[in-house]
Design a protein around this motif. Structure first.
Motif, PDB file in Angstrom:
ATOM      1  N   THR A  86       0.832  -1.212   0.000  1.00  0.00           N
ATOM      2  CA  THR A  86       0.000   0.000   0.000  1.00  0.00           C
ATOM      3  C   THR A  86       0.861   1.254   0.000  1.00  0.00           C
ATOM      4  N   ASP A  87       2.069   1.174   0.588  1.00  0.00           N
ATOM      5  CA  ASP A  87       3.009   2.308   0.527  1.00  0.00           C
ATOM      6  C   ASP A  87       3.541   2.501  -0.890  1.00  0.00           C
ATOM      7  N   GLY A  89       1.839   2.045  -3.473  1.00  0.00           N
ATOM      8  CA  GLY A  89       0.755   2.713  -4.186  1.00  0.00           C
ATOM      9  C   GLY A  89       0.435   4.089  -3.650  1.00  0.00           C
ATOM     10  N   ASP A  90       1.335   4.650  -2.842  1.00  0.00           N
ATOM     11  CA  ASP A  90       1.146   5.997  -2.303  1.00  0.00           C
ATOM     12  C   ASP A  90       2.091   6.967  -3.019  1.00  0.00           C
ATOM     13  N   TYR A  94       5.151   6.194  -5.900  1.00  0.00           N
ATOM     14  CA  TYR A  94       5.122   6.621  -7.299  1.00  0.00           C
ATOM     15  C   TYR A  94       6.311   7.513  -7.645  1.00  0.00           C
ATOM     16  N   THR A 126      -5.282  10.896 -10.319  1.00  0.00           N
ATOM     17  CA  THR A 126      -5.284  11.433  -8.953  1.00  0.00           C
ATOM     18  C   THR A 126      -6.279  12.564  -8.796  1.00  0.00           C
ATOM     19  N   SER A 156     -11.572   4.000  -4.521  1.00  0.00           N
ATOM     20  CA  SER A 156     -10.263   3.909  -3.896  1.00  0.00           C
ATOM     21  C   SER A 156      -9.214   4.642  -4.730  1.00  0.00           C
ATOM     22  N   HIS A 158      -5.981   4.538  -4.182  1.00  0.00           N
ATOM     23  CA  HIS A 158      -4.871   3.618  -4.415  1.00  0.00           C
ATOM     24  C   HIS A 158      -5.157   2.707  -5.613  1.00  0.00           C
ATOM     25  N   SER A 161      -5.274   4.870  -8.965  1.00  0.00           N
ATOM     26  CA  SER A 161      -3.944   5.306  -9.407  1.00  0.00           C
ATOM     27  C   SER A 161      -3.091   4.127  -9.855  1.00  0.00           C
ATOM     28  N   ALA A 162      -3.214   3.005  -9.134  1.00  0.00           N
ATOM     29  CA  ALA A 162      -2.429   1.819  -9.495  1.00  0.00           C
ATOM     30  C   ALA A 162      -2.830   1.306 -10.873  1.00  0.00           C
ATOM     31  N   ILE A 197      -2.195  -4.109  -4.560  1.00  0.00           N
ATOM     32  CA  ILE A 197      -2.527  -2.809  -3.986  1.00  0.00           C
ATOM     33  C   ILE A 197      -4.013  -2.728  -3.681  1.00  0.00           C
ATOM     34  N   ARG A 201      -5.868  -2.656   0.422  1.00  0.00           N
ATOM     35  CA  ARG A 201      -6.757  -1.652   1.016  1.00  0.00           C
ATOM     36  C   ARG A 201      -7.929  -2.300   1.745  1.00  0.00           C
TER      37      ARG A 201
END
Length: 242
Positions: A86-87, A89-90, A94, A126, A156, A158, A161-162, A197, A201
């Motif tokens: 998850t980090d 995907g933060d 990126y 985003t 979501s 995350h 964006s992923a 990812i 979540r």
């Protein structure tokens, strides 16, 4: 995708020539871009309408059952893995990936175009996610959160964006002339990362499964839209008289 773009452009050109007697050879490209924008806007509206209709007891049961199934596997090792994923995907994740991409583009690809395109796709995903969250205004799940969150839940960010960023990287990799084993390994790796990812979540208790599904759908829309636009621009720059 390029064949589809060529086909659309030729069809529009033929229509304009026969029906409108247009002499501007570039007009079909502008029309193609406008059509793409209309499709995306309509897609977002349909996405919002679908989201509203999914606020039912059936969806609540679906979300609860899937969430309970996933969190039933919570253990220290998986928790560390999903926090790491998850980090990735933060924002920091990126930035690191983009930094590595910059080095790759500078040393091997000898082009900044793909870096810029990837950044554009990520930025669009985003910004649109922020707008969608405010519009839909869905609260986070009421279960234990293993990581801190401050924004709303749907879709979501995350997952969206992923799908947009790593999905676009999968598209770029598919175009590269590199070793097939390396190519497909990277594509599978990024696809697995997208899925991880999304699951992270839910596992961490900060999203409903429907949040992830909505994020994946919205992110994929951006991938398709951007690929279409970038191809149209490339064709337009090379030969406006296709």
């Amino acid at each position: 995708m390029k064949r589809v773009v060529y086909g659309i452009i030729k069809s529009i050109r033929k229509f304009l020539t026969e029906k409108l007697h247009s002499e501007d050879s570039r007009l079909p490209y502008f029309i193609t871009i406008i059509i793409s924008l209309v499709v995306v806007v309509v897609g977002i509206n349909l996405f919002i309408e679908l989201t509203d209709t999914l606020k039912t007891d059936t969806l609540a049961k679906y979300d609860t059952d899937i969430t309970n199934f996933i969190i039933s596997y919570r253990n220290p090792a998986l928790t560390k893995y999903f926090i790491f994923v998850t980090d990735v995907g933060d924002v920091r994740g990126y930035l690191i990936v983009l930094g590595l991409f910059v080095i790759l583009s500078w040393r091997i690809l000898k082009s900044w175009k793909y870096v810029l395109q990837s950044a554009v796709v990520l930025a669009l995903a985003t910004l649109s996610n922020m707008a969608l969250k405010r519009f839909i205004d869905r609260a986070r799940p009421g279960i234990e959160h293993l990581v801190s969150v401050e924004t709303l839940s749907y879709p979501s960010g995350h997952a969206m964006s992923a799908m947009a960023f790593f999905g676009f990287l999968i598209y770029l990799i598919s175009k590269l002339r590199i070793n097939k084993v390396l190519k497909y390994t990277l594509m599978v790796l990024f696809a697995f990362l997208i899925l991880s990812i999304g699951i992270s979540r839910i596992y961490l208790g900060v999203h409903f499964p429907s949040d992830i599904a909505g994020g994946f759908i919205a992110g994929f829309i951006w991938v398709v839209f951007c690929v279409l636009i970038f191809d149209v621009i490339q064709i337009f720059r090379r030969d406006p008289k296709v």
